[in-house]
Write a protein that holds these residues in place. Structure first.
Motif, mmCIF file in Angstrom:
data_model
loop_
_atom_site.group_PDB
_atom_site.id
_atom_site.type_symbol
_atom_site.label_atom_id
_atom_site.label_comp_id
_atom_site.label_asym_id
_atom_site.label_seq_id
_atom_site.Cartn_x
_atom_site.Cartn_y
_atom_site.Cartn_z
ATOM 1 N N THR A 99 -68.123 -12.513 9.281
ATOM 2 C CA THR A 99 -66.782 -13.422 10.380
ATOM 3 C C THR A 99 -65.695 -14.422 9.538
ATOM 4 O O THR A 99 -64.876 -14.710 10.177
ATOM 5 C CB THR A 99 -67.965 -13.859 11.454
ATOM 6 O OG1 THR A 99 -68.339 -13.552 12.308
ATOM 7 C CG2 THR A 99 -66.959 -15.086 12.789
ATOM 8 N N LEU A 100 -66.628 -15.240 8.789
ATOM 9 C CA LEU A 100 -65.850 -16.233 7.415
ATOM 10 C C LEU A 100 -64.507 -15.680 6.629
ATOM 11 O O LEU A 100 -63.517 -16.317 7.177
ATOM 12 C CB LEU A 100 -67.576 -17.066 6.982
ATOM 13 C CG LEU A 100 -65.895 -18.045 6.320
ATOM 14 C CD1 LEU A 100 -65.776 -19.693 7.544
ATOM 15 C CD2 LEU A 100 -67.230 -18.989 5.548
ATOM 16 N N VAL A 102 -62.954 -12.860 7.320
ATOM 17 C CA VAL A 102 -62.246 -11.751 7.884
ATOM 18 C C VAL A 102 -61.501 -13.473 8.634
ATOM 19 O O VAL A 102 -60.246 -12.763 8.876
ATOM 20 C CB VAL A 102 -63.289 -10.915 9.102
ATOM 21 C CG1 VAL A 102 -61.370 -10.722 10.140
ATOM 22 C CG2 VAL A 102 -63.452 -9.822 8.508
ATOM 23 N N GLY A 103 -62.190 -14.105 9.008
ATOM 24 C CA GLY A 103 -60.960 -14.873 9.843
ATOM 25 C C GLY A 103 -60.338 -15.834 8.953
ATOM 26 O O GLY A 103 -59.234 -16.154 9.508
ATOM 27 N N LEU A 104 -60.427 -16.018 8.149
ATOM 28 C CA LEU A 104 -59.803 -16.848 7.185
ATOM 29 C C LEU A 104 -58.570 -15.863 6.130
ATOM 30 O O LEU A 104 -57.666 -16.013 6.380
ATOM 31 C CB LEU A 104 -60.563 -16.956 5.756
ATOM 32 C CG LEU A 104 -60.992 -18.618 5.079
ATOM 33 C CD1 LEU A 104 -62.080 -18.642 4.130
ATOM 34 C CD2 LEU A 104 -60.921 -19.502 5.777
ATOM 35 N N THR A 105 -58.906 -14.518 5.756
ATOM 36 C CA THR A 105 -57.446 -13.386 5.877
ATOM 37 C C THR A 105 -56.525 -13.431 6.609
ATOM 38 O O THR A 105 -55.772 -13.023 6.668
ATOM 39 C CB THR A 105 -58.618 -12.271 5.203
ATOM 40 O OG1 THR A 105 -59.420 -12.971 4.233
ATOM 41 C CG2 THR A 105 -57.839 -11.218 4.671
ATOM 42 N N ALA A 106 -57.249 -13.343 7.887
ATOM 43 C CA ALA A 106 -56.818 -13.094 9.358
ATOM 44 C C ALA A 106 -55.862 -13.732 9.518
ATOM 45 O O ALA A 106 -54.620 -13.741 9.917
ATOM 46 C CB ALA A 106 -57.292 -12.713 10.245
ATOM 47 N N VAL A 107 -56.229 -15.679 9.432
ATOM 48 C CA VAL A 107 -55.350 -16.531 9.589
ATOM 49 C C VAL A 107 -53.426 -16.288 8.513
ATOM 50 O O VAL A 107 -52.959 -16.164 9.063
ATOM 51 C CB VAL A 107 -55.597 -17.444 10.011
ATOM 52 C CG1 VAL A 107 -55.112 -18.826 9.765
ATOM 53 C CG2 VAL A 107 -56.999 -17.785 11.068
ATOM 54 N N SER A 202 -63.515 -5.315 6.066
ATOM 55 C CA SER A 202 -64.626 -5.897 7.304
ATOM 56 C C SER A 202 -65.717 -5.140 7.182
ATOM 57 O O SER A 202 -67.077 -6.493 7.580
ATOM 58 C CB SER A 202 -64.043 -5.734 8.670
ATOM 59 O OG SER A 202 -63.275 -4.664 9.177
#
Length: 254
Positions: A99-100, A102-107, A202
């Motif tokens: 989650t961490l 994917v979250g950083l990369t997505a932003v 992911s």
């Protein structure tokens, strides 16, 4: 007037220093959240210092008196990329929380479409800003390809290394440095690289789908680079023209 120029230059350099400080703060937050090991810390710190040094040098050479809102967005994105880089380095010891990661990369990928719009709307587009944006994009793709290669194999590294290989080749064949015509297809392929690699990284997809998505990303990138190289080769300056340009330069110099 000289005092104003000095003040502006210092203010611009201060913004890059703040960016490095925010990068270190992000590393501290990641370290406390996941217990990041020495590899992640060291890689993240090297990224922060290198980004600060290279950006400061580029700003000094460009003579920009204002960092600009678009560059602030790109610097924020670079900070997130530094966090992703630290997580990938740490993954050689232990896998990061999905989650961490994917979250950083997505932003970071989402913000890629923001800085350009900000630059156009505020009238602050610069060659330095475009180069800064491109380098952050390229490094994120390289980092993601390193992470995905740990599960699919070293062939994935071709995705991240292709742009750097092109830059190296341009030192040998200068005609590769010529400007390319605008291309929606090129922009689309470049944007999809991050999305496809994030899907592959992911772990949400089965192995076959992950392999297919990554293979499609590589195939699209090879096609895009190949098409551009062919165009540059066909439109390269002829030897006669190069000789004439050299003669004119010699006459002007004399």
């Amino acid at each position: 007037m000289a005092l104003n120029n000095t003040y502006d230059a210092r203010l611009v350099q201060q913004e890059t220093a703040v960016g490095a400080g925010v990068q270190i703060l992000l590393l501290a937050l990641l370290g406390s959240a996941i217990g990041m090991g020495p590899a992640g810390w060291l890689t993240g710190l090297v990224f922060a210092v290198a980004t600060w040094a290279l950006l400061s040098l580029a700003l000094h050479r460009s003579g920009l008196r204002s960092f600009g809102p678009a560059n602030r967005v790109t610097l924020g994105r670079a900070t997130l990329v530094g966090g992703v880089t630290a997580l990938v380095a740490d993954s050689f010891e232990s896998s990061p929380p999905v989650t961490l990661f994917v979250g950083l990369t997505a932003v970071a990928l989402i913000l890629d479409g923001v800085d350009g719009k900000v630059a156009r709307r505020t009238g602050t587009s610069t060659a330095l800003g475009a180069r800064f944006d491109m380098e952050v994009d390229a490094f994120l793709i390289l980092v993601l390809s390193v992470y995905v290669s740990m599960s699919l194999g070293p062939w994935v590294l071709l995705i991240g290394a292709m742009r750097y290989g092109f830059v190296a080749a341009a030192r040998v064949w200068p005609w590769l440095n010529a400007p390319l015509p605008p291309s929606t297809a090129r922009k689309t392929v470049a944007a999809l690289q991050g999305v496809f690699l994030l899907l592959a990284a992911s772990g949400y997809l089965p192995y076959a789908a992950t392999f297919a998505v990554t293979g499609a990303a590589l195939a699209a990138l090879v096609w895009s680079f190949g098409r551009d190289i062919v165009w540059l080769y066909r439109n390269r300056p002829s030897r006669v023209r190069q000789a004439r340009v050299a003669e004119v330069r010699e006459l002007v110099a004399s």
